[in-house]
Design a protein around this motif. Structure first.
Motif, mmCIF file in Angstrom:
data_model
loop_
_atom_site.group_PDB
_atom_site.id
_atom_site.type_symbol
_atom_site.label_atom_id
_atom_site.label_comp_id
_atom_site.label_asym_id
_atom_site.label_seq_id
_atom_site.Cartn_x
_atom_site.Cartn_y
_atom_site.Cartn_z
ATOM 1 N N UNK A 1 -26.084 45.406 -50.268
ATOM 2 C CA UNK A 1 -26.011 45.872 -51.654
ATOM 3 C C UNK A 1 -26.543 47.294 -51.788
ATOM 4 N N UNK A 2 -27.640 47.588 -51.089
ATOM 5 C CA UNK A 2 -28.228 48.927 -51.164
ATOM 6 C C UNK A 2 -27.302 49.978 -50.543
ATOM 7 N N UNK A 3 -26.701 49.651 -49.410
ATOM 8 C CA UNK A 3 -25.772 50.591 -48.768
ATOM 9 C C UNK A 3 -24.559 50.819 -49.668
ATOM 10 N N UNK A 4 -24.034 49.742 -50.239
ATOM 11 C CA UNK A 4 -22.867 49.866 -51.115
ATOM 12 C C UNK A 4 -23.181 50.724 -52.336
ATOM 13 N N UNK A 5 -24.411 50.626 -52.844
ATOM 14 C CA UNK A 5 -24.802 51.386 -54.030
ATOM 15 C C UNK A 5 -25.265 52.799 -53.706
ATOM 16 N N UNK A 6 -25.394 53.125 -52.407
ATOM 17 C CA UNK A 6 -25.849 54.451 -52.006
ATOM 18 C C UNK A 6 -27.351 54.625 -52.032
ATOM 19 N N UNK A 7 -28.112 53.533 -52.238
ATOM 20 C CA UNK A 7 -29.572 53.653 -52.266
ATOM 21 C C UNK A 7 -30.174 53.659 -50.861
ATOM 22 N N UNK A 8 -29.418 53.178 -49.886
ATOM 23 C CA UNK A 8 -29.810 53.274 -48.479
ATOM 24 C C UNK A 8 -28.644 53.847 -47.695
ATOM 25 N N UNK A 9 -28.937 54.850 -46.870
ATOM 26 C CA UNK A 9 -27.948 55.428 -45.956
ATOM 27 C C UNK A 9 -28.456 55.145 -44.540
ATOM 28 N N UNK A 10 -27.729 54.308 -43.812
ATOM 29 C CA UNK A 10 -28.168 53.910 -42.474
ATOM 30 C C UNK A 10 -27.295 54.587 -41.424
ATOM 31 N N UNK A 11 -27.944 54.998 -40.328
ATOM 32 C CA UNK A 11 -27.228 55.543 -39.176
ATOM 33 C C UNK A 11 -27.671 54.800 -37.926
ATOM 34 N N UNK A 12 -26.742 54.690 -36.979
ATOM 35 C CA UNK A 12 -27.043 54.029 -35.720
ATOM 36 C C UNK A 12 -26.622 54.943 -34.574
ATOM 37 N N UNK A 13 -27.434 54.973 -33.523
ATOM 38 C CA UNK A 13 -27.100 55.709 -32.303
ATOM 39 C C UNK A 13 -26.508 54.721 -31.310
ATOM 40 N N UNK A 14 -25.378 55.080 -30.737
ATOM 41 C CA UNK A 14 -24.648 54.192 -29.826
ATOM 42 C C UNK A 14 -24.449 54.899 -28.486
ATOM 43 N N UNK A 15 -24.739 54.181 -27.407
ATOM 44 C CA UNK A 15 -24.505 54.703 -26.062
ATOM 45 C C UNK A 15 -23.717 53.670 -25.268
ATOM 46 N N UNK A 16 -22.581 54.086 -24.711
ATOM 47 C CA UNK A 16 -21.710 53.178 -23.951
ATOM 48 C C UNK A 16 -21.386 51.915 -24.740
ATOM 49 N N UNK A 17 -21.164 52.083 -26.031
ATOM 50 C CA UNK A 17 -20.796 50.966 -26.885
ATOM 51 C C UNK A 17 -21.940 50.099 -27.342
#
Length: 274
Positions: A172-188
């Motif tokens: 809900x927070x991500x959809x509303x823009x109150x949380x912006x999450x990023x993930x670092x990915x290496x080799x999938x």
């Protein structure tokens, strides 16, 4: 760096209004106590501009948190609310000091080869995996291990396994823009995660960087600093002020190398298990 006039005031107001979209807030003496879901708890904090906070206020706030099955926690700034530390300790909480930093420069960070950063959408099917990643990473303090983490019984593994994590509030927070999450990915494989939480405070865009976590065997390669820098760059597209509380002075120095400056100290009072 000198504290900008009004900056701590705005950060206090940021924290005061952060719970409002998610949870009711009760006032006990000089403390505001958000009473919401254990999935997304908020600590009690002094009411901005309020009066002194005594031990009775702290104990009443902790009783509300216990009744709601929430963590017993109080947060405040060392530069404000003199005497609150004594009241919090008298109520049986341990107190940690976390450097408070604000982003002042844009610094280009060299990212490890093969690592990519991605924004996480509200409908991402791996959202629970990213939450589990953070849980595992924070279970092993920085510097506690070297190399791969043991998978022996009782050790904190760095494999993303069950149990699944609740995701409804975060989605809900991500959809509303109150949380912006990023993930670092290496080799999938997701190896690090972090977020920033933008909001408007009296016409001034602000965002706190939170939950920057790297799996233990991927540490020491600049992933955390790189992720924080990417989050700052993204946040500055829409807000003016980006800040965070570092885990300790060593972590603070890492952030200072990527463009942050210390402006104060966040004090965190939590129930000491024993």
């Amino acid at each position: 760096m000198p504290i900008r006039p009004g900056l701590l005031d705005r950060i206090e107001r940021y924290f005061a209004q952060s719970p409002l979209p998610d949870t009711p807030v009760r006032t006990v003496g000089g403390l505001a106590v958000p009473v919401g879901t254990p999935e997304w708890p908020y600590p009690a904090r002094p009411v901005p501009g309020g009066g002194p906070v005594g031990r009775d206020d702290v104990e009443a706030a902790l009783a509300i948190q216990r009744a709601a099955d929430l963590p017993e926690a109080v947060e405040w700034f060392a530069e404000r609310n003199p005497g609150l530390g004594q009241a919090v300790r008298a109520a049986g909480l341990g107190v940690d000091e976390l450097p408070l930093l604000v982003a002042v420069d844009d610094v280009e960070v060299t990212l490890p080869e093969g690592v990519r950063f991605y924004l996480v959408g509200a409908d991402d099917p791996q959202l629970a995996t990213y939450q589990r990643l953070a849980q595992l990473a924070f279970a092993v303090p920085v510097g506690a291990v070297e190399g791969p983490v043991s998978s022996a019984p009782g050790a904190a593994p760095d494999r993303l396994v069950d149990p699944p994590q609740p995701t409804s509030v975060l989605r809900e927070r991500i959809a509303a823009g109150r949380t912006v999450m990023m993930v670092a990915v290496e080799d999938g494989t997701p190896v690090a995660v972090g977020s920033h939480q933008p909001q408007d405070v009296d016409g001034h865009g602000m965002s706190e960087i939170v939950g920057v976590a790297t799996l233990p065997r991927y540490r020491g390669r600049g992933l955390g600093a790189g992720l924080a820098s990417v989050l700052v760059e993204h946040a500055h597209e829409t807000v003016e002020t980006v800040f965070l509380a570092a885990g300790d002075d060593d972590v603070a120095r890492v952030y200072e190398r990527v463009g942050f400056a210390r402006i104060g100290t966040t004090l965190v009072g939590e129930r000491v298990s024993g």
